[in-house]
Design an enzyme around this catalytic site. Structure first.
Site, mmCIF file in Angstrom:
data_model
loop_
_atom_site.group_PDB
_atom_site.id
_atom_site.type_symbol
_atom_site.label_atom_id
_atom_site.label_comp_id
_atom_site.label_asym_id
_atom_site.label_seq_id
_atom_site.Cartn_x
_atom_site.Cartn_y
_atom_site.Cartn_z
ATOM 1 N N GLU A 199 0.724 -1.150 -0.182
ATOM 2 C CA GLU A 199 0.164 0.058 0.124
ATOM 3 C C GLU A 199 0.970 1.475 0.114
ATOM 4 O O GLU A 199 0.556 2.203 -0.630
ATOM 5 C CB GLU A 199 -0.955 -0.085 1.086
ATOM 6 C CG GLU A 199 -2.090 -0.879 1.137
ATOM 7 C CD GLU A 199 -1.897 -2.352 1.665
ATOM 8 O OE1 GLU A 199 -0.615 -2.314 2.006
ATOM 9 O OE2 GLU A 199 -2.636 -3.226 1.500
ATOM 10 N N HIS A 268 -9.754 -4.835 11.373
ATOM 11 C CA HIS A 268 -10.603 -4.608 10.193
ATOM 12 C C HIS A 268 -11.816 -3.930 10.130
ATOM 13 O O HIS A 268 -12.544 -3.779 9.185
ATOM 14 C CB HIS A 268 -10.858 -5.916 9.426
ATOM 15 C CG HIS A 268 -9.833 -6.744 8.758
ATOM 16 N ND1 HIS A 268 -8.864 -7.366 9.583
ATOM 17 C CD2 HIS A 268 -9.304 -6.762 7.372
ATOM 18 C CE1 HIS A 268 -7.916 -7.731 8.700
ATOM 19 N NE2 HIS A 268 -8.155 -7.588 7.436
HETATM 20 C C1 LIG Z 1 -2.212 -4.439 4.423
HETATM 21 C C2 LIG Z 1 -3.115 -5.199 4.009
HETATM 22 N N1 LIG Z 1 -3.504 -5.160 2.618
HETATM 23 C C3 LIG Z 1 -4.429 -5.968 2.397
HETATM 24 C C4 LIG Z 1 -5.271 -6.858 3.119
HETATM 25 C C5 LIG Z 1 -6.090 -7.767 2.692
HETATM 26 N N2 LIG Z 1 -5.655 -9.052 2.345
HETATM 27 C C6 LIG Z 1 -5.662 -10.034 3.460
HETATM 28 S S1 LIG Z 1 -5.001 -11.464 3.129
HETATM 29 C C7 LIG Z 1 -4.507 -10.821 1.460
HETATM 30 C C8 LIG Z 1 -3.791 -11.499 0.754
HETATM 31 C C9 LIG Z 1 -2.322 -12.162 1.371
HETATM 32 O O1 LIG Z 1 -1.859 -13.244 0.648
HETATM 33 P P1 LIG Z 1 -0.732 -14.056 1.196
HETATM 34 O O2 LIG Z 1 0.277 -13.075 1.897
HETATM 35 O O3 LIG Z 1 -0.056 -14.957 -0.154
HETATM 36 O O4 LIG Z 1 -1.216 -14.942 2.351
HETATM 37 P P2 LIG Z 1 -2.272 -16.167 2.315
HETATM 38 O O5 LIG Z 1 -3.581 -15.466 2.316
HETATM 39 O O6 LIG Z 1 -2.127 -16.690 0.812
HETATM 40 O O7 LIG Z 1 -1.937 -17.255 3.341
HETATM 41 C C10 LIG Z 1 -4.994 -9.520 1.283
HETATM 42 C C11 LIG Z 1 -4.589 -8.794 0.091
HETATM 43 C C12 LIG Z 1 -4.445 -7.040 4.485
HETATM 44 N N3 LIG Z 1 -5.342 -7.564 5.371
HETATM 45 N N4 LIG Z 1 -3.597 -6.026 4.871
#
Ligand SMILES: Cc1ncc(C[n+]2csc(CCOP(=O)(O)OP(=O)(O)O)c2C)c(N)n1
Ligand SMILES: [Mg+2]
Lengths: 465, 343
Positions: A199, A268
């Protein structure tokens, strides 16, 4: 026999449509097999088997709509069922009877995305129709807030080749909350851009792109994640015009859902309205109605300044009439009186506007006529509209989901005391989210948020009733 | 599952066994725990998915199904003083740390008897007792925190290592790179475990990441990195031992990229249109961490088919008890709304 129940497939789902069965009676299934496709409030989801067995009976034919979460849709005969602690399995599988699950706890804030107050008798439409931006006789189309936002972006992107949309999951996924549906298809990868989860990086990149002559719309998946980027928003976007003695400028929109959704807990579920409203050099918009969302987002894109555009996840699915006009742009910085009344002024923005509308209905039954103001813009704040109303009603109550300390309501109270002190018959009241991080538990979450009952009782109090 | 600790103790003595052939008793014991613990996580998550479907769990709920080998293999390399920190996809980590399934499930249903008293939910749980430091909802934010736990370990010279888990998507956050630099600069005892399940929500790794070999992410800071088959608990264990030892020896951070896969959607409301059914089916059928490992144990004579079935019965009972506990426990008292804001 185990009953297969209509699943809840999203935090906001209460009922859904059984779009398609992937199995027939007699079919063997194992964990992971798709049983059916189910349409939720947000998307069509595949519903998988958890246990293995045979489909004994299909209880709900495909194409059925409005199936309540937890009602049985099929019966599964499991192999080795007998070894499987029958009592608890039943508890986990049967909707009614001995260990029925408690009712889904989100009902209060989770109003179905139906035409909210208003499609017909609505003060909203009447007032909207009277505003100068909407000529007499304009046709209205009932639209969800989600689609109104998308339409606004699409129209602005058609109009100005320099406008682009960037953010997490905005392109291929069509938006985490489906706000950018169809935009990738129409505008292509050059203008609808999926980012890594970074971000601070893409917010800053947006600022640079704006310095470089483009008109970025930067989507934060939710404003909770904009905290990663708030330095770029405040230090770079908001202050540069001033620091450059007026040479620079940062025409950028930062938008996304703000405030609590349903049961997503402390990290959140935060309302950032007052954070951004605090900052000189920003404009801050937070609409409720679909028409305002559209007209104001278009204005935000055209504005030469950085604009924070605060949406609301729960409101995305609500439908309201939107004027059918080729280019419907609303002025930033104007509140709107959405219902006239003589006894008390209720001021709100975003989802809380729905609350004050409900409160006004309840109060009216008790003989109290509330005047309702939808602020729509939080910076610059349309204090004139608030003051004019308070001079008439002599009482003011502000409602918001954010925390009480240094809130939008604090500002309203200060302004009213400053400019209409002699007109007040009671101290201004702030109704806000409680001064705690958002709890997860259903009962506590409900208590943490402002409610219609709180507004009604505050209104009676200031009316000395 | 305080077994995790026993397992950790067991591997102080035994050297790692060959994948087939006779295994000595201590090793066999450990392998059984691997199987048991992975199964416990699998069944727990399936149950959580069911309870979500029934509306008993709300909000976001990110299931760990498919990734069980990562956390189970890693946990067996740790000592009780070591710390664990992870993201919102945390149920498996908590069970592996030895937290009580009933307390975890009760947190998922938002009840008073949950680990956070119902106030944290699926994404936010902690256990001081088990040295589990959360449960974090902001992508990337747990990485500097894990680095800070390691900083405290070094500062206090307590010999502990912090294992910091995060996703392939999180690996792109700026604060991850900042953490790498500090950890390398100050030789902090931290093992970064990147759980590369190939997607961040709907974004495949190669669509978000210039260097797709994530284990190389620390190369600018000279942090050793290694790619590991995260669907194979023994390989995880082997790599984990090396990495944890490295950190414990004061040599600084280590990066393990676990190549793994999540079967379910990102959270409960993800229609998962970004990958094919066949891709998921293929992983389940050919690489399932539990099925493949169970078959191996039977092949090499460590367990019999009946033993696997008995494990399944026992685990299902534990999970059913947890679900019952989680649905029967009361919600937190209304006064709890205002507690714990400050000490
Ligand atoms: C700073 C932030 N940006 C966006 C999100 C929304 N979000 C939650 S999980 C996620 C994907 C994360 O993927 P990854 O790091 O590959 O972990 P996985 O869910 O595959 O375990 C996103 C974009 C968030 N929680 N925090
Ligand atoms: Mg991932």
């Amino acid at each position: 026999m185990t009953q297969i129940l209509m699943p809840a497939l999203s935090p906001t789902m209460e009922e859904g449509k059984l779009a398609k069965w992937h199995v027939r009676e007699g079919d063997a299934v194992k964990p992971g097999d798709i049983l059916a496709e189910i349409e939720t409030d947000k998307a069509t989801m595949e519903f998988e088997a958890v246990d293995s067995g045979h489909i004994a009976k299909i209880l709900v034919p495909e194409g059925t709509e409005g199936i309540k979460v937890n009602s049985p849709i099929a019966e599964l005969r499991q192999e080795g069922e007998e070894t499987d602690a029958p009592s608890t399995r039943a508890a986990a599988a049967e909707p009614a009877g001995k260990s029925a699950p408690r009712p889904r706890p989100v009902e209060v804030r989770e109003r179905a995305p139906v035409p909210a107050k208003g499609a017909g008798e609505t003060p909203a439409v009447q007032v909207a129709a009277a505003t100068p931006e909407i000529p007499q006789g304009t046709e209205f189309v009932t639209t969800t807030v989600r689609d109104a936002l998308r339409d606004a972006m699409a129209e602005e992107m058609r109009r100005d080749e320099n406008v682009f949309l960037m953010g997490e999951e905005v392109a291929q996924y069509q938006g985490a909350y489906k706000v950018s549906q169809g935009l990738l298809e129409e505008f292509g990868e050059r203008r609808v851009i999926d980012t890594p989860i970074t971000e601070q990086g893409f917010a800053g990149l947006g600022v640079g792109a704006a310095f470089g002559g483009l008109r970025p719309i930067i989507e934060f998946m939710t404003f909770n994640f904009a905290m990663q980027a708030i330095d770029q928003v405040v230090n770079s976007a908001a202050k540069t015009l001033y620091m450059s003695g007026g040479q620079m400028g940062c025409p950028i929109v930062f938008r996304g859902p703000n405030g609590p959704a349903a049961r997503v807990a402390a990290q959140h579920s935060q309302d950032y309205a007052s954070w951004y409203a605090h900052v000189p050099g920003l404009k801050v918009i937070s609409p409720y109605f679909a028409g305002d969302a559209k007209g104001l987002l278009k204005a935000a894109v055209r504005d030469p300044n950085p604009v924070i555009f605060l949406e609301n996840e729960i409101v995305y699915g609500r439908s309201f009439p939107v004027p059918k006009l080729d280019d419907f742009v609303l002025p930033i910085g104007k509140a709107r009186v959405i219902r006239e009344g003589s006894d008390v002024t209720l001021v709100a923005h975003s989802i809380s506007v729905g609350l004050i509308m409900d409160a006004a209905d309840a109060l009216s039954k008790e003989g109290i006529e509330a005047e309702l103001i939808d602020l729509r813009t939080l910076r610059p704040l349309d204090t004139a509209t608030v003051i004019e109303s308070v001079r008439k009603t002599n009482r003011v109550i502000s409602v918001e989901q954010g925390w009480p300390v240094c809130s939008i309501g604090s500002e309203i109270a200060a302004v009213v005391i400053d400019e209409a002190f002699d007109y007040l018959d009671a101290p201004p009241v702030r109704i806000t989210g409680k001064d705690v991080p958002m709890p997860y538990a259903a009962n506590l979450e409900k208590l943490a948020l402002p409610s219609v009952e709180e507004i009604v009782s505050a209104a009676k109090r200031v009316c000395y009733r | 599952m305080a077994r995790a600790e026993a397992t950790a103790a067991a591997n102080q003595q035994a050297e790692f066994p060959p994948a087939s052939g006779r295994v000595d008793a201590a090793v066999a014991e450990r392998l059984k725990h691997f199987y048991h613990d992975m199964l416990l996580i699998r069944r727990f998550e399936e149950k959580a998915g069911q309870l979500y479907g029934m509306g008993l769990i709300g909000g976001f709920c990110h299931l760990y199904i498919g990734q069980e080998a990562v956390v189970v293999g890693m946990q067996a390399t740790l000592q009780p003083r070591d710390q664990v920190i992870t993201t919102y996809r945390d149920h498996g980590h908590m069970l592996a740390c030895g937290m009580d399934p009933s307390g975890v499930m009760a947190e998922l249903t938002g009840r008073h008897s949950g680990y956070s008293g119902g106030k944290g939910g699926s994404m936010h749980m902690f256990s001081r007792e088990k040295n589990f430091f959360g449960g974090h909802g902001i992508v990337g934010a747990n990485v500097p925190i894990g680095t800070g736990l390691a900083f405290a370990n070094r500062y206090r010279q307590n010999g502990a290592v912090c294992v910091t888990y995060f996703g392939d998507g999180a690996a792109n956050q700026g604060q991850v790179f900042e953490s790498f630099n500090m950890a390398a600069l100050w030789k902090l005892p931290v093992v970064y475990v990147i759980e590369n399940n190939q997607y961040a929500m709907g974004t495949a790794v190669q669509r978000a990441t210039a260097e797709v070999e994530l284990y190389r992410r620390g190369s600018a800071d000279d942090i050793p990195g290694e790619a590991v088959d995260g669907m194979d608990v023994e390989k995880v264990y082997e790599a984990g031992r090396k990495a944890v030892q490295w950190a414990r020896d004061g040599k600084g951070p280590y990066i393990l990229e676990m190549k793994t896969y999540r079967y379910r959607g990102h959270s409960m409301s993800d229609p998962a249109k970004y990958r094919t059914r066949e891709e998921v089916q293929q992983m389940r059928e050919k690489h399932d961490p539990i099925d493949t490992f169970g078959a191996r144990l039977v092949r090499n004579g460590t367990l019999r088919d009946e033993d696997l079935k008995a494990f399944d019965r026992e685990v299902r009972q534990t999970i059913n008890r947890a679900a019952e506990f989680a649905t029967d426990s009361p919600e937190p008292a209304p006064e709890e709304l205002y507690t714990d804001v400050l000490k």
